[in-house]
Design a protein around this motif. Structure first.
Motif, PDB file in Angstrom:
ATOM      1  N   TRP A 375       0.845  -1.190   0.000  1.00 26.12           N
ATOM      2  CA  TRP A 375       0.000   0.000   0.000  1.00 26.12           C
ATOM      3  C   TRP A 375       0.885   1.246   0.000  1.00 26.12           C
ATOM      4  O   TRP A 375       1.792   1.377   0.836  1.00 26.12           O
ATOM      5  N   ALA A 376       0.603   2.177  -0.908  1.00 28.97           N
ATOM      6  CA  ALA A 376       1.378   3.416  -1.022  1.00 28.97           C
ATOM      7  C   ALA A 376       0.496   4.609  -0.676  1.00 28.97           C
ATOM      8  O   ALA A 376      -0.572   4.799  -1.270  1.00 28.97           O
ATOM      9  N   MET A 377       0.926   5.409   0.279  1.00 29.14           N
ATOM     10  CA  MET A 377       0.158   6.584   0.695  1.00 29.14           C
ATOM     11  C   MET A 377      -0.029   7.551  -0.468  1.00 29.14           C
ATOM     12  O   MET A 377       0.888   7.761  -1.262  1.00 29.14           O
ATOM     13  N   PRO A 378      -1.206   8.196  -0.546  1.00 23.30           N
ATOM     14  CA  PRO A 378      -1.456   9.145  -1.634  1.00 23.30           C
ATOM     15  C   PRO A 378      -0.963  10.549  -1.336  1.00 23.30           C
ATOM     16  O   PRO A 378      -1.085  11.436  -2.181  1.00 23.30           O
ATOM     17  N   VAL A 379      -0.447  10.771  -0.134  1.00 26.46           N
ATOM     18  CA  VAL A 379      -0.016  12.114   0.264  1.00 26.46           C
ATOM     19  C   VAL A 379       1.439  12.095   0.711  1.00 26.46           C
ATOM     20  O   VAL A 379       1.980  11.061   1.086  1.00 26.46           O
ATOM     21  N   GLN A 380       2.036  13.267   0.667  1.00 26.35           N
ATOM     22  CA  GLN A 380       3.404  13.426   1.139  1.00 26.35           C
ATOM     23  C   GLN A 380       3.369  13.620   2.649  1.00 26.35           C
ATOM     24  O   GLN A 380       2.574  14.400   3.165  1.00 26.35           O
ATOM     25  N   ARG A 381       4.206  12.889   3.358  1.00 24.31           N
ATOM     26  CA  ARG A 381       4.276  13.019   4.796  1.00 24.31           C
ATOM     27  C   ARG A 381       5.732  13.262   5.190  1.00 24.31           C
ATOM     28  O   ARG A 381       6.655  12.928   4.439  1.00 24.31           O
ATOM     29  N   PRO A 382       5.979  13.836   6.363  1.00 26.81           N
ATOM     30  CA  PRO A 382       7.364  14.130   6.741  1.00 26.81           C
ATOM     31  C   PRO A 382       8.246  12.892   6.804  1.00 26.81           C
ATOM     32  O   PRO A 382       9.442  12.960   6.536  1.00 26.81           O
ATOM     33  N   TYR A 383       7.653  11.744   7.135  1.00 25.99           N
ATOM     34  CA  TYR A 383       8.436  10.507   7.236  1.00 25.99           C
ATOM     35  C   TYR A 383       8.530   9.762   5.900  1.00 25.99           C
ATOM     36  O   TYR A 383       9.186   8.740   5.808  1.00 25.99           O
ATOM     37  N   ASN A 384       7.828  10.263   4.873  1.00 20.38           N
ATOM     38  CA  ASN A 384       7.863   9.620   3.559  1.00 20.38           C
ATOM     39  C   ASN A 384       7.487  10.648   2.491  1.00 20.38           C
ATOM     40  O   ASN A 384       6.301  10.883   2.236  1.00 20.38           O
ATOM     41  N   PRO A 385       8.475  11.258   1.841  1.00 20.31           N
ATOM     42  CA  PRO A 385       8.173  12.306   0.869  1.00 20.31           C
ATOM     43  C   PRO A 385       7.605  11.801  -0.451  1.00 20.31           C
ATOM     44  O   PRO A 385       7.069  12.592  -1.227  1.00 20.31           O
ATOM     45  N   ASN A 386       7.699  10.500  -0.721  1.00 17.63           N
ATOM     46  CA  ASN A 386       7.184   9.968  -1.990  1.00 17.63           C
ATOM     47  C   ASN A 386       6.902   8.471  -1.820  1.00 17.63           C
ATOM     48  O   ASN A 386       7.720   7.618  -2.174  1.00 17.63           O
ATOM     49  N   ALA A 387       5.735   8.159  -1.290  1.00 19.28           N
ATOM     50  CA  ALA A 387       5.400   6.762  -0.988  1.00 19.28           C
ATOM     51  C   ALA A 387       5.266   5.924  -2.256  1.00 19.28           C
ATOM     52  O   ALA A 387       5.601   4.736  -2.257  1.00 19.28           O
ATOM     53  N   ARG A 388       4.769   6.522  -3.316  1.00 19.37           N
ATOM     54  CA  ARG A 388       4.622   5.759  -4.560  1.00 19.37           C
ATOM     55  C   ARG A 388       5.981   5.296  -5.077  1.00 19.37           C
ATOM     56  O   ARG A 388       6.142   4.133  -5.469  1.00 19.37           O
ATOM     57  N   ARG A 389       6.940   6.196  -5.065  1.00 16.42           N
ATOM     58  CA  ARG A 389       8.278   5.839  -5.525  1.00 16.42           C
ATOM     59  C   ARG A 389       8.891   4.780  -4.601  1.00 16.42           C
ATOM     60  O   ARG A 389       9.544   3.832  -5.067  1.00 16.42           O
ATOM     61  N   MET A 390       8.674   4.923  -3.303  1.00 11.93           N
ATOM     62  CA  MET A 390       9.195   3.930  -2.371  1.00 11.93           C
ATOM     63  C   MET A 390       8.571   2.563  -2.639  1.00 11.93           C
ATOM     64  O   MET A 390       9.269   1.536  -2.629  1.00 11.93           O
ATOM     65  N   ALA A 391       7.278   2.542  -2.891  1.00 17.19           N
ATOM     66  CA  ALA A 391       6.600   1.280  -3.183  1.00 17.19           C
ATOM     67  C   ALA A 391       7.153   0.636  -4.447  1.00 17.19           C
ATOM     68  O   ALA A 391       7.312  -0.596  -4.515  1.00 17.19           O
ATOM     69  N   GLU A 392       7.460   1.438  -5.429  1.00 20.01           N
ATOM     70  CA  GLU A 392       8.008   0.905  -6.682  1.00 20.01           C
ATOM     71  C   GLU A 392       9.381   0.276  -6.458  1.00 20.01           C
ATOM     72  O   GLU A 392       9.711  -0.770  -7.032  1.00 20.01           O
ATOM     73  N   LEU A 393      10.185   0.907  -5.611  1.00 20.56           N
ATOM     74  CA  LEU A 393      11.505   0.363  -5.309  1.00 20.56           C
ATOM     75  C   LEU A 393      11.381  -0.950  -4.526  1.00 20.56           C
ATOM     76  O   LEU A 393      12.127  -1.905  -4.779  1.00 20.56           O
TER      77      LEU A 393
END
Length: 534
Positions: A375-393
């Protein structure tokens, strides 16, 4: 007629926002480009910082507050308090003359009193309270922190004195009462809404005692507030506060540069270097009291096996994530609490990046052909600036060990709600910024047994860990608590309910016209005491 009125109101509101950009001569307005929409305006049912910024930090107060820019506790609606020798009774003396907001939809007949305090907590703890289920009966913080078993009674001593009676000593109790879920709402307003059969308005049209009063909200676009002229702490330097909801970090930066916004959170990591040298931007930064993680669902096979979770952790290349997602603004996380927090155990050993070992350990655990969701967050958060990119990695990393990943996402409010499901498939990217500076706020809320199906997104209940954090709650000795939390972190690493990803540095970009803004170590955005030059 009602629909037409709402449409007209929305049109006027949108037009008013544009006009507000140029109307500084009439009223001093500060515009904050917030990163997302609130789930509601009653802080108690929620845990998201975006929601707290728009509700708890603007409209409401608590009995005690965190001093601006620190985790120190200072008087709030309670001007003083006493604790019994056995630690089981906390008596609060309320501040006299605290004015409740007067709005277009509510005119209070009295000042804040003990009835408001009792109502604010009993609606979360008593299942037979008529307000218990109005927001779905989900009081995530209250339940996750076991407040329902902790508080046995709340006594009205007199109109300005309230006593909390506890079932056990609780070391972080005062700090917990400074948290957003403990915001004090108006019982008189709630009674009026109940009489009018409009209970939902408590979460949509809030009334509090805070520095700003709510005016209007256009979903996913703008929130308008006005300084509370009769605020017990004094009227704010600005007259109007606007949250211009802007989910895209690049657009937020453009608005800052064009003068459409005065304060912008969470700039893109790739833009940090340029912002630091921009004379037209005041870039603030501080280490985040945060953790970004991937939470497995320990109730669902094969993630119910710690050897499977640890094997998957070894497949994740954190260095690649730090480089691509954080771009110099993060550090690898090994513990579930940040290194800036007391009791952090630096002696724990992280799961190494070793895809060959990961693959072998999955095979040894009888796992092959695994398909899972991340699951990738749809918003930018201080602990994760790009959840979609992290999920892809992570998707690419897992494919190297024979695990097929489907990336899913939802609107932010739905994401938070659905990710609590005990039957949730796969692992969810999420994170946490501390709410009170106490390790209990991470270890118990996020990983304790009481949070399963709620704030504990891993749905992980492990008795050796639980025993340690429960013992730490009831002792006031900091050295003893530290030792217990250090051992709890070791138990966490052996069981691996999360893949701990990163702790981040938090950045805020401001117009040089803004003064008085202080970064909050707890990740909130506060505008009390903030001014903007004409």
């Amino acid at each position: 007629m009602q629909l037409i009125s709402r449409l007209l109101a929305a049109t006027v509101l949108a037009a008013g926002l544009t006009a507000g950009f140029t109307a500084a001569s009439q009223a001093k307005t500060l515009i904050y480009c917030s990163e997302g929409s609130p789930e509601g305006f009653d802080p108690a049912p929620y845990t998201a910082g975006t929601t707290f910024d728009a509700s708890a930090k603007t409209v409401y107060n608590r009995l005690v507050e965190f001093a601006k820019g620190s985790t120190d506790i200072v008087p709030g609606l309670a001007e003083s308090w006493e604790v019994s020798d056995n630690g089981l009774e906390y008596t609060f003396k309320l501040r006299p003359g605290v004015k409740v907001h007067t709005t277009d939809f509510f005119t209070p007949s009295r000042d804040l009193n003990a009835d408001d305090v009792i109502f604010s907590f009993e609606r979360q703890m008593k299942k037979d309270d008529p307000w218990y289920s109005y927001a779905g009966g989900a009081w995530e913080y209250f339940d996750g922190m076991e407040m329902g078993t902790l508080i046995t009674e709340i006594v009205k001593v007199d109109d300005l004195t309230v006593k909390f009676v506890l079932s056990r000593p609780e070391a972080p109790f005062i700090a917990n009462l400074a948290m957003d879920f403990a915001s004090i709402v108006s019982k008189e307003y709630a009674d009026k809404l109940a009489a009018d059969d409009k209970r939902a308005d408590l979460n949509q049209a809030p009334v509090g005692t805070g520095p700003f009063k709510f005016l209007a909200y256009q979903k996913d676009a703008v929130i308008r507030y006005q300084a509370h002229a009769d605020y017990w702490g004094g009227k704010q330097p600005i007259d109007d506060l606007v949250f211009a909801i802007t989910t895209d970090a690049s657009v937020r930066q453009q608005k800052l540069k064009s003068g459409e916004c005065h304060v912008v959170p969470y700039p893109n990591p790739a833009d940090i270097a340029a912002l630091k040298t921009d004379a037209d931007v005041n870039l603030m930064e501080q280490p985040g009291l945060n953790i970004g993680f991937l939470a497995y669902n320990a109730l669902q096979p094969p993630f119910d096996k710690p050897e499977v979770r640890k094997a998957l952790n070894k497949a994740i290349n954190k260095d690649a994530i730090l480089e691509a997602v954080f771009q110099g603004s993060g550090q690898a996380a090994k513990n579930p609490i940040p290194p800036t927090m007391w009791s952090y155990n630096d002696a724990t050993v992280d799961d190494p990046y070793d895809p060959e070992a990961a693959k072998a350990e999955l095979e040894a655990a009888g796992v092959s052909g695994l398909k899972m969701k991340v699951w990738a967050m749809p918003v930018q958060r201080p602990y994760n600036p790009n959840a979609r990119r992290m999920a892809e990695l992570i998707q690419a990393d897992f494919s190297k060990v024979g695990v097929e990943v489907e990336i899913v996402s939802y609107e932010w409010g739905e994401y938070l709600k659905l990710s609590q499901d005990k039957a949730r498939d796969g692992a969810v990217l999420l994170g946490w910024t501390g709410d009170n500076g106490d390790p209990d706020n991470f270890l118990a809320v996020l990983l304790g047994c009481a949070g399963v199906g709620g704030s504990n997104r891993a749905n992980w209940c492990y008795q050796p860990f639980e025993d340690l954090i429960q013992k730490a709650k009831v002792t006031a000795d900091v050295a003893e608590r530290t030792a217990l939390y250090e051992q709890a972190q070791i138990e966490f690493k052996t069981q691996a309910p999360w893949a701990t990803i990163a702790h981040s540095t938090v950045f805020m970009a401001l117009s040089p016209k803004v003064s008085g803004y202080v970064m909050d170590p707890l990740g909130s955005h506060r505008f009390d005491g903030v001014d903007v030059a004409e």
